[in-house]
Structures are given as structure tokens and as C-alpha cells.
Design a protein around this motif. Structure first.
Motif, short mmCIF file in Angstrom:
data_model
loop_
_atom_site.label_atom_id
_atom_site.label_comp_id
_atom_site.label_asym_id
_atom_site.label_seq_id
_atom_site.Cartn_x
_atom_site.Cartn_y
_atom_site.Cartn_z
N SER A 30 0.84 -1.19 0.00
CA SER A 30 0.00 0.00 0.00
C SER A 30 0.88 1.25 0.00
N PRO A 31 0.46 2.30 -0.72
CA PRO A 31 1.23 3.55 -0.70
C PRO A 31 1.34 4.17 0.69
N ASP A 32 0.40 3.80 1.59
CA ASP A 32 0.44 4.32 2.97
C ASP A 32 1.50 3.62 3.83
N THR A 33 2.00 2.49 3.36
CA THR A 33 2.98 1.72 4.11
C THR A 33 4.37 2.25 3.80
N LYS A 34 5.03 2.73 4.83
CA LYS A 34 6.36 3.33 4.66
C LYS A 34 7.46 2.61 5.46
N THR A 35 7.07 1.89 6.51
CA THR A 35 8.07 1.31 7.41
C THR A 35 7.77 -0.15 7.73
N PHE A 36 8.80 -0.84 8.16
CA PHE A 36 8.64 -2.20 8.67
C PHE A 36 9.46 -2.34 9.94
N GLN A 37 9.05 -3.29 10.75
CA GLN A 37 9.71 -3.55 12.03
C GLN A 37 9.88 -5.06 12.17
N VAL A 38 11.09 -5.50 12.50
CA VAL A 38 11.34 -6.92 12.76
C VAL A 38 11.78 -7.03 14.22
N ASN A 39 10.90 -7.59 15.03
CA ASN A 39 11.21 -7.75 16.45
C ASN A 39 12.15 -8.94 16.65
N ARG A 40 12.66 -9.04 17.86
CA ARG A 40 13.55 -10.15 18.22
C ARG A 40 12.77 -11.46 18.16
#
Length: 168
Positions: A30-40
């Protein structure tokens, strides 16, 4: 001929950027998606290989950075990957006439919890698994271990990428 090249150079970028959710890797983001996070990732396998959870986390970050334009963040990411390593198993696959292993298999399984702030219906809990075979007399240490883990994580992270962003 120069005019044709000029037209192609002008139109191709417009076509590829006009959609906003198209990617040459097959990802539909989606164009609204800018970031990702990978937790431990917790290592909850019965046989624990030290540092495996960090190696997996780094593999996940690497594939997302290489195949998307998303930014990696430590908190409040639009996409969130977390979970646990549930299996790290070495088992014989073939035997010799002396009843020793001619070939062994390393199998790793990872349970993923995927969350998408912009598309809650895309969220899933799923286990991904892959294996690598190595010679029976070889000991799973050093370059043999590192090569097997790299091969397995390359496949698992691509499968996770496809399930979460390419919707395969």
C-alpha cells in the motif's frame, strides 16, 4: 530513432510510478505503508544454536530492505514481523551399509506473526520451514553449518516475503 528512445525514457518511469503499489519484486505494498519492524525472535527449539535468532532477524531485515523501499524502524512500524524459532533439528536422511548416516538434514522452522497496520486482513500466524542436506561424516560446524543456515534462511525469508507482501 532518438525520438523513440526519448519517448520510452519518459513513459516507462511514469508507468512504473503511477500505480504506487507496483514493485518489480512482485510485492503489493500500500502507498500508505512506509516502514517495517522486525522484532527479536525467541529461539524455542529443543536444540538451541547460539545466535540463530539474531542471524534470522538480520536475514529478514536484509530481504525487506533489498526487495522493498520501506524503511526499517525499531518501533511503531507499519508492518511488523515477530515470532519464534520452533525447530532446529539434525536427522539422518540416508544410511550406508555400515548403518551410519551417509547424509544428514538440518531442518529449521520459524513461526511468524505478521501484522499490517494498513491492512488488518493481511495479518497471519504461520510456520515456515526448510532444510539443507549435508554429508553424513561432516560435522555441522563452521562453514558447513553457516552455509546450511544461510541456504535455509534465504528460502524461509523469501517465503515469508511472498506470503506477507507478494500475497503468494
Amino acid at each position: 530513432m532518438k525520438i523513440l528512445k526519448l519517448i520510452v525514457l519518459c513513459i516507462v518511469p511514469l508507468i512504473s510510478t503511477s500505480c504506487g503499489i507496483y514493485s518489480f519484486t512482485g510485492a503489493s505494498i500500500s502507498p500508505d505503508t512506509k516502514t517495517f519492524q522486525v522484532n527479536r525472535f525467541e529461539n524455542n527449539a529443543l536444540l538451541v544454536e547460539p545466535g540463530l535468532e539474531l542471524t534470522f532477524r538480520n536475514s529478514m531485515i536484509e530481504i525487506l530492505e533489498n526487495q522493498t523501499n520501506l524503511n526499517n524502524v525499531n518501533s511503531n512500524g507499519d508492518l511488523l514481523y515477530e515470532g519464534e524459532i520452533t525447530e532446529y533439528r539434525i536427522s539422518p536422511t540416508t544410511a550406508t551399509s555400515e548403518n551410519t548416516a551417509a547424509q544428514n538434514r538440518l531442518t529449521i522452522s520459524v513461526k511468524i506473526h505478521f501484522f499490517d497496520k494498513n491492512d488488518p486482513e493481511a495479518e497471519f500466524d504461520k510456520t515456515f520451514s526448510f532444510f539443507s542436506d549435508f554429508n553424513g561424516p561432516a560435522i555441522l560446524t563452521g562453514s558447513v553449518r553457516d552455509g546450511a543456515i544461510e541456504e535455509i534462511f534465504e528460502r524461509i525469508t523469501q517465503d515469508i516475503f511472498n506470503a506477507s507482501l507478494a500475497k503468494w
